[in-house]
Design a protein around this motif. Structure first.
Motif, PDB file in Angstrom:
ATOM      1  N   THR A   9       0.852  -1.016  -0.025  1.00 57.33           N
ATOM      2  CA  THR A   9      -0.214   0.048  -0.012  1.00 57.33           C
ATOM      3  C   THR A   9       0.753   1.267   0.087  1.00 57.33           C
ATOM      4  OG1 THR A   9       0.104  -0.080   2.307  1.00 57.33           O
ATOM      5  CG2 THR A   9      -1.862  -1.227   1.291  1.00 57.33           C
ATOM      6  N   SER A  10       0.368   2.516  -0.722  1.00 56.93           N
ATOM      7  CA  SER A  10       1.233   3.404  -0.426  1.00 56.93           C
ATOM      8  C   SER A  10      -0.054   4.725  -0.736  1.00 56.93           C
ATOM      9  CB  SER A  10       2.131   3.623  -1.798  1.00 56.93           C
ATOM     10  OG  SER A  10       1.413   3.390  -3.041  1.00 56.93           O
ATOM     11  N   SER A  11       0.390   6.088  -0.368  1.00 58.82           N
ATOM     12  CA  SER A  11      -0.315   7.156  -0.503  1.00 58.82           C
ATOM     13  C   SER A  11       0.689   8.167  -0.658  1.00 58.82           C
ATOM     14  CB  SER A  11      -0.799   7.348   0.974  1.00 58.82           C
ATOM     15  OG  SER A  11       0.009   7.615   2.009  1.00 58.82           O
ATOM     16  N   ILE A  12      -0.068   9.173  -1.491  1.00 58.71           N
ATOM     17  CA  ILE A  12       0.444  10.296  -2.130  1.00 58.71           C
ATOM     18  C   ILE A  12       1.035  11.228  -0.843  1.00 58.71           C
ATOM     19  CG2 ILE A  12       0.413  12.523  -3.249  1.00 58.71           C
ATOM     20  CD1 ILE A  12       0.137   9.814  -4.914  1.00 58.71           C
ATOM     21  N   ILE A  13       2.379  11.630  -0.847  1.00 58.20           N
ATOM     22  CA  ILE A  13       2.969  12.377   0.267  1.00 58.20           C
ATOM     23  C   ILE A  13       2.929  13.970  -0.144  1.00 58.20           C
ATOM     24  CG2 ILE A  13       5.381  12.331  -0.902  1.00 58.20           C
ATOM     25  CD1 ILE A  13       6.331  12.288   1.972  1.00 58.20           C
ATOM     26  N   THR A  14       2.395  14.546   0.824  1.00 61.39           N
ATOM     27  CA  THR A  14       1.981  16.108   0.331  1.00 61.39           C
ATOM     28  C   THR A  14       3.260  17.134   1.052  1.00 61.39           C
ATOM     29  OG1 THR A  14       0.727  16.193   2.584  1.00 61.39           O
ATOM     30  CG2 THR A  14      -0.442  15.806   0.426  1.00 61.39           C
ATOM     31  N   PHE A 172       8.874   7.065  -0.753  1.00 58.70           N
ATOM     32  CA  PHE A 172       9.264   7.378   0.818  1.00 58.70           C
ATOM     33  C   PHE A 172       8.487   6.349   1.756  1.00 58.70           C
ATOM     34  CE2 PHE A 172      12.075  11.035  -0.143  1.00 58.70           C
ATOM     35  CZ  PHE A 172      11.666  11.446  -1.389  1.00 58.70           C
ATOM     36  N   CYS A 173       9.422   5.797   2.572  1.00 60.23           N
ATOM     37  CA  CYS A 173       8.797   4.706   3.696  1.00 60.23           C
ATOM     38  C   CYS A 173       8.396   5.275   5.013  1.00 60.23           C
ATOM     39  CB  CYS A 173       9.616   3.382   3.742  1.00 60.23           C
ATOM     40  SG  CYS A 173       9.878   2.554   2.239  1.00 60.23           S
ATOM     41  N   GLY A 174       7.131   5.321   5.435  1.00 59.70           N
ATOM     42  CA  GLY A 174       6.689   5.719   6.623  1.00 59.70           C
ATOM     43  C   GLY A 174       6.797   7.241   7.188  1.00 59.70           C
ATOM     44  N   SER A 175       8.121   7.405   7.749  1.00 60.51           N
ATOM     45  CA  SER A 175       8.151   8.746   8.392  1.00 60.51           C
ATOM     46  C   SER A 175       8.417  10.033   7.621  1.00 60.51           C
ATOM     47  CB  SER A 175       9.509   8.746   9.265  1.00 60.51           C
ATOM     48  OG  SER A 175       9.846  10.107   9.754  1.00 60.51           O
ATOM     49  N   ARG A 176       7.795  10.961   7.830  1.00 60.36           N
ATOM     50  CA  ARG A 176       7.915  12.195   6.990  1.00 60.36           C
ATOM     51  C   ARG A 176       9.018  13.351   7.585  1.00 60.36           C
ATOM     52  NH1 ARG A 176       2.869  15.432   6.013  1.00 60.36           N
ATOM     53  NH2 ARG A 176       2.702  15.233   8.359  1.00 60.36           N
ATOM     54  N   LEU A 188      16.939  12.936   3.102  1.00 59.44           N
ATOM     55  CA  LEU A 188      16.055  12.871   2.135  1.00 59.44           C
ATOM     56  C   LEU A 188      16.072  11.314   1.677  1.00 59.44           C
ATOM     57  CD1 LEU A 188      15.057  15.965  -0.431  1.00 59.44           C
ATOM     58  CD2 LEU A 188      13.513  14.436   1.126  1.00 59.44           C
ATOM     59  N   LEU A 189      17.498  11.041   1.291  1.00 55.39           N
ATOM     60  CA  LEU A 189      17.484   9.696   0.864  1.00 55.39           C
ATOM     61  C   LEU A 189      17.415   8.581   2.010  1.00 55.39           C
ATOM     62  CD1 LEU A 189      20.609  10.250  -1.359  1.00 55.39           C
ATOM     63  CD2 LEU A 189      18.456   9.631  -2.208  1.00 55.39           C
ATOM     64  N   ALA A 190      17.464   9.228   3.152  1.00 52.50           N
ATOM     65  CA  ALA A 190      17.355   8.235   4.242  1.00 52.50           C
ATOM     66  C   ALA A 190      15.900   7.845   4.500  1.00 52.50           C
ATOM     67  CB  ALA A 190      17.998   8.797   5.735  1.00 52.50           C
ATOM     68  N   LEU A 191      14.899   8.516   3.967  1.00 54.10           N
ATOM     69  CA  LEU A 191      13.487   8.300   3.915  1.00 54.10           C
ATOM     70  C   LEU A 191      13.159   7.476   2.775  1.00 54.10           C
ATOM     71  CD1 LEU A 191      12.215  11.764   4.936  1.00 54.10           C
ATOM     72  CD2 LEU A 191      12.919  10.045   6.649  1.00 54.10           C
ATOM     73  N   THR A 192      13.965   7.232   1.840  1.00 48.47           N
ATOM     74  CA  THR A 192      13.448   6.433   0.544  1.00 48.47           C
ATOM     75  C   THR A 192      12.954   5.206   1.007  1.00 48.47           C
ATOM     76  OG1 THR A 192      15.631   6.288  -0.186  1.00 48.47           O
ATOM     77  CG2 THR A 192      14.451   8.088  -1.017  1.00 48.47           C
ATOM     78  N   CYS A 193      12.668   4.312   0.333  1.00 46.69           N
ATOM     79  CA  CYS A 193      12.323   2.635   0.622  1.00 46.69           C
ATOM     80  C   CYS A 193      13.567   1.835   0.213  1.00 46.69           C
ATOM     81  CB  CYS A 193      11.054   2.209  -0.114  1.00 46.69           C
ATOM     82  SG  CYS A 193       9.614   3.372   0.392  1.00 46.69           S
ATOM     83  N   ALA A 194      14.327   2.427  -0.676  1.00 54.83           N
ATOM     84  CA  ALA A 194      15.742   1.743  -0.944  1.00 54.83           C
ATOM     85  C   ALA A 194      16.880   2.501  -1.021  1.00 54.83           C
ATOM     86  CB  ALA A 194      15.392   1.110  -2.419  1.00 54.83           C
ATOM     87  N   ARG A 195      17.699   2.181  -0.441  1.00 57.86           N
ATOM     88  CA  ARG A 195      19.107   2.973  -0.389  1.00 57.86           C
ATOM     89  C   ARG A 195      19.571   3.371  -1.916  1.00 57.86           C
ATOM     90  NH1 ARG A 195      20.382   6.030   3.018  1.00 57.86           N
ATOM     91  NH2 ARG A 195      22.593   5.688   2.907  1.00 57.86           N
ATOM     92  N   ALA A 196      20.051   4.348  -2.066  1.00 60.69           N
ATOM     93  CA  ALA A 196      20.321   4.810  -3.441  1.00 60.69           C
ATOM     94  C   ALA A 196      21.857   5.322  -3.287  1.00 60.69           C
ATOM     95  CB  ALA A 196      19.614   6.124  -3.950  1.00 60.69           C
ATOM     96  N   PRO A 197      22.995   4.557  -3.281  1.00 64.81           N
ATOM     97  CA  PRO A 197      24.122   4.882  -3.158  1.00 64.81           C
ATOM     98  C   PRO A 197      24.564   5.552  -4.522  1.00 64.81           C
ATOM     99  CG  PRO A 197      24.032   2.451  -3.603  1.00 64.81           C
ATOM    100  CD  PRO A 197      22.737   2.966  -3.366  1.00 64.81           C
ATOM    101  N   VAL A 198      24.237   5.207  -5.668  1.00 59.36           N
ATOM    102  CA  VAL A 198      24.458   5.676  -6.970  1.00 59.36           C
ATOM    103  C   VAL A 198      24.235   7.205  -6.895  1.00 59.36           C
ATOM    104  CG1 VAL A 198      24.424   5.546  -9.396  1.00 59.36           C
ATOM    105  CG2 VAL A 198      24.393   3.655  -8.348  1.00 59.36           C
ATOM    106  N   MET A 199      22.873   7.581  -6.563  1.00 58.31           N
ATOM    107  CA  MET A 199      22.521   8.734  -6.304  1.00 58.31           C
ATOM    108  C   MET A 199      23.250   9.556  -5.385  1.00 58.31           C
ATOM    109  SD  MET A 199      20.596  11.092  -7.650  1.00 58.31           S
ATOM    110  CE  MET A 199      19.651   9.763  -8.646  1.00 58.31           C
ATOM    111  N   GLU A 200      23.886   9.112  -4.275  1.00 60.03           N
ATOM    112  CA  GLU A 200      24.548   9.832  -3.266  1.00 60.03           C
ATOM    113  C   GLU A 200      25.962  10.196  -4.035  1.00 60.03           C
ATOM    114  OE1 GLU A 200      25.354   7.653   0.283  1.00 60.03           O
ATOM    115  OE2 GLU A 200      23.055   7.457   0.674  1.00 60.03           O
TER     116      GLU A 200
END
Length: 284
Positions: A9-14, A172-176, A188-200
């Motif tokens: 499940t997912s919802s739009i983050i505002t 983004f998983c859970g916490s805002r 910001l990347l810490a809140l994503t559902c998957a780690r993104a070392p390439v983006m870092e």
């Protein structure tokens, strides 16, 4: 763009909650007053340099044109973060909208990239003036100086759109809650559902070793470069996970607020022409 509560499940983050500097209400008011004064002093200091160069015809040279551009840039750089931070000090919710967060992300890092390019151009200008003094007037013309300034702004603002668009499309998983006073890529990347070392890696800034060698001939510029690049390299040339949230905030605060505040002091104290122009402008 979405926040996932469960795998299915997912919802739009505002929006996000910028945690800032957690402390009692009295502490928040004190920080509001402190940073209001620092923000005002930063605008006044850099604005004074712009006005002094504008009113003194003797300073209408490439070096001072670049310095004026740098001061103008510093005003907008600090404005990209401090007003929102001041508002959050007095806010109970400390909410920033999803679009507002990524707009701040874009302008903060675009202006920061423009500042990096501007420092490199200023270093090139000083290198020519000191190492090629006879050829300096013919090389560093007003036309070339203008083109370099415009190029810095264009390159700076073309540097980050793609990474920002990519991050904004992540889930983004859970916490805002962003444990920072601005929308910084690490939290910001810490809140994503998957780690993104390439983006870092993409968001890290290029090494400044070559630029530091060029600016070693000019004391005031070396001081500014050391302060800005030193703090930026600590943050973005090492893995994000190595920094505690408190250290992230302090280092970011130094190069986003402290550096623009003290740069006018550094340039004015070490430059006799600038000191004279400021005294003339201020009527001292």
């Amino acid at each position: 763009m979405k926040i996932s509560n469960t795998p299915n499940t997912s919802s739009i983050i505002t929006g996000f909650n910028l945690l800032g500097f957690p402390c009692p209400r009295e502490g928040q008011i004190f920080l509001f007053l402190l940073f209001s004064v620092l923000y005002l002093l930063t605008r006044m200091g850099n604005g004074s340099i712009i006005c002094a160069v504008y009113w003194d015809q003797r300073l209408h040279t490439p070096m001072y044109i670049l310095l004026t551009n740098f001061s103008f840039l510093e005003i907008w750089y600090v404005t990209s973060t401090v007003p929102n931070m001041l508002a959050n000090f007095l806010s109970d919710t400390k909410v920033i909208s999803f679009s507002g967060c990524f707009l701040q992300f874009y302008f903060f890092f675009s202006l920061g990239s423009t500042e990096c390019f501007s420092l490199a151009v200023m270093a090139f200008d000083r290198y020519l003036a000191i190492c090629r003094p006879l050829h300096y007037p013919t090389i560093m013309t007003r036309h070339l100086c203008t083109n370099l300034v415009v190029s810095c702004w264009i390159l700076g603002f073309l540097w980050f759109p793609v990474p920002i668009i990519v991050i904004s499309q992540m889930s983004f998983c859970g916490s805002r809650i962003i444990d920072h006073f601005l929308c910084d890529p690490g939290p910001l990347l810490a809140l994503t559902c998957a780690r993104a070392p390439v983006m870092e890696a993409v968001l890290r800034l290029p090494s400044a070793a070559g630029r530091r060698k060029a600016v070693s001939t000019c004391g005031s510029h070396l001081a500014v470069v050391s302060l800005f690049y030193g703090s930026v390299m600590v943050m973005y040339l090492s893995p994000t996970s190595e920094h505690e949230s408190g250290m992230q905030k302090l280092v970011t605060l130094f190069y986003s607020v402290g550096s623009p505040l003290i740069n006018p002091v550094i340039y004015s104290l070490r430059n006799k022409d600038m000191k004279h122009a400021l005294q003339k402008f201020l009527g001292i």
